[in-house]
Design a protein around this motif. Structure first.
Motif, PDB file in Angstrom:
ATOM      1  N   LYS A 260       0.826  -1.220   0.000  1.00  0.00           N
ATOM      2  CA  LYS A 260       0.000   0.000   0.000  1.00  0.00           C
ATOM      3  C   LYS A 260       0.851   1.257   0.000  1.00  0.00           C
ATOM      4  O   LYS A 260       0.507   2.254  -0.630  1.00  0.00           O
ATOM      5  N   GLU A 261       1.963   1.188   0.717  1.00  0.00           N
ATOM      6  CA  GLU A 261       2.822   2.362   0.852  1.00  0.00           C
ATOM      7  C   GLU A 261       3.516   2.749  -0.457  1.00  0.00           C
ATOM      8  O   GLU A 261       4.041   3.857  -0.592  1.00  0.00           O
ATOM      9  N   ASP A 262       3.537   1.817  -1.432  1.00  0.00           N
ATOM     10  CA  ASP A 262       4.232   2.080  -2.689  1.00  0.00           C
ATOM     11  C   ASP A 262       3.357   2.811  -3.709  1.00  0.00           C
ATOM     12  O   ASP A 262       3.865   3.334  -4.701  1.00  0.00           O
ATOM     13  N   ILE A 263       2.036   2.828  -3.482  1.00  0.00           N
ATOM     14  CA  ILE A 263       1.092   3.384  -4.458  1.00  0.00           C
ATOM     15  C   ILE A 263       0.414   4.625  -3.881  1.00  0.00           C
ATOM     16  O   ILE A 263       0.105   4.685  -2.682  1.00  0.00           O
ATOM     17  N   GLU A 264       0.147   5.598  -4.740  1.00  0.00           N
ATOM     18  CA  GLU A 264      -0.572   6.805  -4.340  1.00  0.00           C
ATOM     19  C   GLU A 264      -1.717   7.034  -5.325  1.00  0.00           C
ATOM     20  O   GLU A 264      -1.535   6.942  -6.537  1.00  0.00           O
ATOM     21  N   VAL A 265      -2.890   7.305  -4.782  1.00  0.00           N
ATOM     22  CA  VAL A 265      -4.071   7.556  -5.617  1.00  0.00           C
ATOM     23  C   VAL A 265      -4.651   8.912  -5.235  1.00  0.00           C
ATOM     24  O   VAL A 265      -4.924   9.169  -4.054  1.00  0.00           O
ATOM     25  N   LYS A 266      -4.844   9.789  -6.222  1.00  0.00           N
ATOM     26  CA  LYS A 266      -5.367  11.126  -5.955  1.00  0.00           C
ATOM     27  C   LYS A 266      -6.513  11.461  -6.908  1.00  0.00           C
ATOM     28  O   LYS A 266      -6.540  11.018  -8.056  1.00  0.00           O
ATOM     29  N   LYS A 267      -7.422  12.289  -6.390  1.00  0.00           N
ATOM     30  CA  LYS A 267      -8.509  12.823  -7.205  1.00  0.00           C
ATOM     31  C   LYS A 267      -8.584  14.322  -6.929  1.00  0.00           C
ATOM     32  O   LYS A 267      -8.824  14.729  -5.787  1.00  0.00           O
ATOM     33  N   GLY A 268      -8.334  15.115  -7.975  1.00  0.00           N
ATOM     34  CA  GLY A 268      -8.335  16.560  -7.799  1.00  0.00           C
ATOM     35  C   GLY A 268      -7.302  17.031  -6.806  1.00  0.00           C
ATOM     36  O   GLY A 268      -7.519  17.998  -6.077  1.00  0.00           O
ATOM     37  N   GLY A 269      -6.172  16.357  -6.741  1.00  0.00           N
ATOM     38  CA  GLY A 269      -5.105  16.731  -5.820  1.00  0.00           C
ATOM     39  C   GLY A 269      -5.292  16.195  -4.415  1.00  0.00           C
ATOM     40  O   GLY A 269      -4.397  16.308  -3.577  1.00  0.00           O
ATOM     41  N   GLN A 270      -6.451  15.588  -4.127  1.00  0.00           N
ATOM     42  CA  GLN A 270      -6.742  15.044  -2.801  1.00  0.00           C
ATOM     43  C   GLN A 270      -6.438  13.551  -2.780  1.00  0.00           C
ATOM     44  O   GLN A 270      -6.927  12.796  -3.632  1.00  0.00           O
ATOM     45  N   ALA A 271      -5.625  13.110  -1.818  1.00  0.00           N
ATOM     46  CA  ALA A 271      -5.267  11.696  -1.728  1.00  0.00           C
ATOM     47  C   ALA A 271      -6.467  10.851  -1.321  1.00  0.00           C
ATOM     48  O   ALA A 271      -7.211  11.214  -0.407  1.00  0.00           O
ATOM     49  N   LEU A 272      -6.669   9.742  -1.995  1.00  0.00           N
ATOM     50  CA  LEU A 272      -7.722   8.788  -1.652  1.00  0.00           C
ATOM     51  C   LEU A 272      -7.118   7.672  -0.809  1.00  0.00           C
ATOM     52  O   LEU A 272      -5.965   7.276  -1.013  1.00  0.00           O
TER      53      LEU A 272
END
Length: 592
Positions: free
Chosen positions: A496-508
């Motif tokens: 989980k720590e290796d992946i980043e997911v964002k929507k409109g600059g906000q982290a999901l």
């Protein structure tokens, strides 16, 4: 093609209107619209349908040319065994028989018949895997039928054919292993197969398998002498007592010489009327109990339980360890749950469990595993004393000293990670694939026992880079809050720590990241909540994706989450009968 999901609903007698409108009668054997297409197989198809071993489809067809899967065969064989007086094991929904057929499967009919044929020794699976959706090869069918004949009728057809010095006329089986050759020739001997070209790797149609099974049932009568009783069912009454039902429906109380292990599937042998039988049973005990506690060494205690435990319920604060001689509590440094989840190991910070005089077991190196491309974990048999790098020697095969390797044995460590990525010899960086000999001199466990042998050595290898970094092939939505990342090649574990997911600059928030166990280039990501619209998926800050050769890469891609507004639809219906109860089985075009 979308994945289909089947669900079965029990329609009770009080729902008369629903039954009348929802259940479509299955065609009878005499009225199949396409049975003539099976030609020589017609009589067999009709006979097995009349025995409730095979059945047609709601549209009135039998579909004789449809290919048979291993799951289909399990159901056919299971229904045949039921017609011979067998019953589905009581614990089929609590004890898993095949590794790839979980108890949570929606196809409970397959679950029941799989338990029956596995327990009867008719269908063993491949490395304990059913592979239900795979087509059934003809050579495997031959093995299954000869085992079934032996289990059900007590007739070893292979042995009889060999005793009769039967000479086969089949021309295309000489390259097979002996077991499969013997099985095919046994079927030929009994006139269950009549061809000269068996096509061992070929698949089977419904009509063809029906003919094989029908001839098995009818032709084996010529070889049945005095009936050999078999175990029809075995019920565990206590740790040492079974209630065994034989194939003649006689019931016997059997006392075992050795008590059954709790919650362990066990094959036991016993004698009834001077005849030896065997059965696979499980002594189910729902209460969690401690089976044993033993000291492993001066700082570790192993606690074994009678069933799996929840790893999340275990912590060093949840366990208390006391010295019964001094009445003092012993501080626990950590608690580790075993891979099988049936035991825990408590590690203390000092030599409290066994005294130095009692702990005479020397530590040793037990193996190594790859953590990253050039990071190798060396494992010890027990916790070690802190050990500086001065006591560790790194050399090439010719004795040349190697420098630049990081990693030291910490206090109480049971393993140590060595990073070879910056390793050098004679001032030059080691080439990928270079082997490094690691020597431990005078390393000791907590009780002071020297490592054995002393010095102890192990050879590590710097990973070979292939010059090609992994890339993202595709990212696609798989659910309302899930997506799948496909890389160009297999990659090391992605967390989980290796992946980043964002929507409109906000982290999901990411709920889970699961890497495919077989296709290690596929990673499944589930978000904490349903999302919609444009989403950016990337490697997290300071994180990289690493392939098996040590090449690293980062990525950033976008994916559009679309709201699913299409309702599931029924693609097929089928009425199935189980234990004299009718079920309406519905197949949808998506998960519901």
């Amino acid at each position: 093609m979308k994945k289909k999901n089947s669900y079965r609903f029990l329609i009770s007698a009080t729902s008369a209107t629903l039954v009348a409108s929802a259940i479509v009668p299955v065609a009878s054997a005499a009225s199949f619209t396409d049975i003539e297409q099976s030609g020589d197989h017609k009589d067999a198809n009709l006979a097995l349908t009349d025995l409730n071993i095979t059945s047609g489809y709601p549209d009135g067809s039998f579909q004789p040319n449809k290919k048979v899967t291993r799951g289909n065969v399990v159901k056919f064989l299971g229904k045949w065994l039921v017609s011979e007086g067998y019953t589905i094991p009581e614990g089929y929904q609590t004890t898993q028989r095949f590794d790839d057929l979980p108890l949570s499967t929606k196809d409970t009919e397959l679950l029941g018949y799989a338990a029956l044929v596995k327990d009867a020794g008719v269908f063993k699976g491949n490395n304990n895997k059913l592979n239900a959706s795979a087509l059934m090869p003809r050579q495997q069918m031959a093995l299954v039928l000869t085992r079934a004949i032996d289990s059900v009728y007590g007739v070893d057809l292979v042995a009889i054919a060999q005793e009769e010095n039967f000479e086969s006329k089949i021309t295309d089986i000489s390259s097979l292993i002996d077991e499969k050759i013997d099985a095919i020739e046994a079927l030929e001997f009994a006139k269950i197969t009549k061809v000269t070209e068996f096509r061992p790797s070929g698949d089977l149609s419904r009509a063809q398998f029906a003919s094989f099974l029908h001839r098995t049932i009818t032709n084996v009568e010529d070889f049945i002498g005095e009936e050999k009783l078999t175990v029809k069912g075995a019920k565990v009454m206590s740790a040492t007592l079974l209630e065994v039902t034989l194939s003649d429906d006689s019931v016997h109380q059997v006392t075992l010489e050795k008590a059954l292990e709790e919650n362990e599937e066990t094959t036991v042998k016993f004698v009834i009327d001077e005849v030896e039988y065997e059965a696979t049973v499980t002594y189910v005990v729902e209460a969690l109990k401690v089976k044993s506690i033993k000291a492993i060494n001066g700082t570790q205690v192993e606690v074994v339980f009678n069933q799996e435990i929840d790893p999340t319920s275990v912590s060093k604060d949840a366990v208390k360890l006391s010295n019964i001689d001094t009445f003092k509590d012993v501080a626990i440094d950590n608690v580790k749950v075993s891979d099988a989840k049936k035991s825990i190991i408590l590690t203390t910070a000092v030599n409290e469990i066994l005294s130095i005089e009692e702990d005479k077991t020397a530590p040793s190196i037990t193996g190594q595993t790859s953590v990253k491309a050039s990071v190798v974990k060396v494992k010890f048999s027990e916790p070690m004393r802190a050990f500086a790098n001065a006591g560790i020697q790194f050399t090439l095969a010719d004795g040349t000293k190697v420098t630049g390797i990081t990693g030291a044995v910490a206090q109480l460590a049971t393993d140590v990670d060595f990073d070879l990525s910056a390793a050098k010899a004679n001032g030059k960086e080691l080439a990928p694939g270079t082997e490094v000999k690691v020597t431990f001199v005078a390393a000791r466990d907590i009780a002071g026992n020297l490592i054995t042998p002393n010095p102890a050595t192990i050879t590590l290898k710097k990973a070979e880079k292939d010059g090609v970094a992994p890339t993202v092939t595709s990212i696609k939505q798989t659910g309302a809050k899930s997506f799948q990342i496909v890389f160009s090649e297999a990659v090391l574990k992605v967390a989980k720590e290796d992946i980043e997911v964002k929507k409109g600059g906000q982290a999901l928030v990411i709920d889970t990241v699961v890497q495919d166990a077989t296709a290690k280039n596929v990673v499944h990501v589930t978000l904490d909540a349903v999302t919609e619209g444009l989403v950016t998926v990337s490697t997290a800050a300071t994180k990289v994706i690493t392939d098996a050769s040590g090449e690293t890469a980062t990525f950033t891609q976008t994916i559009t989450f679309t709201k699913d507004v299409i309702a599931p639809t029924v693609t097929a219906t089928e009425v199935v009968v189980e234990n004299n109860v009718e079920y309406l089985q519905l197949t949808f075009d998506k998960a519901v």
